[in-house]
Design an enzyme around this catalytic site. Structure first.
Site, short mmCIF file in Angstrom:
data_model
loop_
_atom_site.label_atom_id
_atom_site.label_comp_id
_atom_site.label_asym_id
_atom_site.label_seq_id
_atom_site.Cartn_x
_atom_site.Cartn_y
_atom_site.Cartn_z
N LYS A 91 42.22 -58.51 -18.68
CA LYS A 91 41.58 -57.61 -17.55
C LYS A 91 40.47 -58.36 -17.07
CE LYS A 91 43.72 -53.61 -18.38
NZ LYS A 91 44.57 -53.13 -17.15
N TYR A 129 39.71 -54.57 -28.42
CA TYR A 129 40.41 -54.79 -27.11
C TYR A 129 40.90 -56.40 -27.09
CZ TYR A 129 41.67 -53.25 -22.36
OH TYR A 129 42.10 -52.73 -21.30
N GLN A 137 60.28 -49.63 -16.59
CA GLN A 137 60.78 -50.92 -17.28
C GLN A 137 62.09 -51.12 -17.93
OE1 GLN A 137 58.07 -51.73 -20.49
NE2 GLN A 137 58.98 -53.67 -21.12
#
Length: 254
Positions: free
Chosen positions: A161, A154, A39
């Site tokens: 996801k 999360y 990155q």
């Protein structure tokens, strides 16, 4: 030598603890030629150190939020290799503030960032890769149980996801006629650079270890073996699926 003669790209190596690096080691051991993206310069230094023993490794700076950089990556691979056999997508990110407290408090911008980097990037990679992939090609993305169940803290990453897993199915349908398979691996919690941003990750890992039928942590080598299988010709009849590599935790009721 399951991958002898196959060439592919691994996206998401950050350091030696990365799931992507565990996968890369298995692919290399089985004869694959692997190109790596990074990155930024800081992570690029890590990748260069990890690949120092490889002969003429292909290391490419690429930010998955940049369509231009993604296109340039695959143009480079086309010039160097001519074709591509596999891609490993192991990229996920959400701002730290979005990984604590309630999902209810997620800002519009944090939601956008999480989905852009963690989910849309798979579609973007596939768009640019499609012209140089063909019969026998395979793509595997990394997911987590938080995409199908509520996991404390999360939050928006779980929603991203879920989007990633849906993307896997739609991309599998689109790329199947080209002879390209698209699948995902849903791994148990592994301590990585990305995981360190999740509030209470240690507790999440302990709960997994205590409740999973195998009573153990998931490790990157296990994910590497499963990914190797999914990318190899041994999985040539499998596409659009999510394979759980979590010691059986996902079958439990709580």
């Amino acid at each position: 030598m399951l991958m002898k003669g196959k060439r592919g790209l691994v996206v998401g190596v950050a350091n030696k603890w990365s799931i992507a690096w565990g996968i890369s080691q298995r692919l290399l051991a089985e004869g694959a030629e692997v190109a790596f993206t990074y990155q930024n310069d800081r992570l690029g230094k890590n990748v260069r150190e990890l690949t120092a023993d490889l002969k003429d490794p292909i290391l490419i700076p690429m930010d998955v939020t940049s369509d231009k950089q993604i296109l340039m990556t695959f143009e480079l691979l086309k010039r160097v290799w001519g074709h591509l056999d596999f891609i490993v997508h192991a990229v996920a990110y959400a701002p730290r503030a979005a990984l604590e407290g309630q999902f209810l408090a997620t800002s519009r911008e944090d939601f956008r960032i999480a989905h852009d980097i963690s989910a849309y990037s798979l579609a973007a990679l596939c768009q640019s890769a499609a012209p140089i992939m063909g019969e026998g090609g395979a793509i595997v993305a990394m997911s987590y149980l938080g995409g199908t169940r509520v996991v404390p803290n999360y939050n928006v990453m779980g929603v991203a996801k879920a989007s990633l897993e849906a993307s896997v199915r739609y991309l599998a349908a689109d790329m199947g006629p080209m002879g390209v398979r698209v699948n995902a691996i849903s791994a148990g919690p592994i301590k990585t650079l990305a995981a360190s941003g999740i509030s209470g990750f240690g507790g999440m890992q302990r709960h997994h270890r205590n409740r999973a039928p195998l009573r153990k942590d998931t490790d990157a080598a296990e994910v590497g073996d499963a990914t190797l299988f999914m990318l190899s010709d041994m999985a040539r009849g499998i596409t659009g699926q999510v394979l759980y590599v979590d010691g059986g935790f996902s079958i439990m009721g709580d």
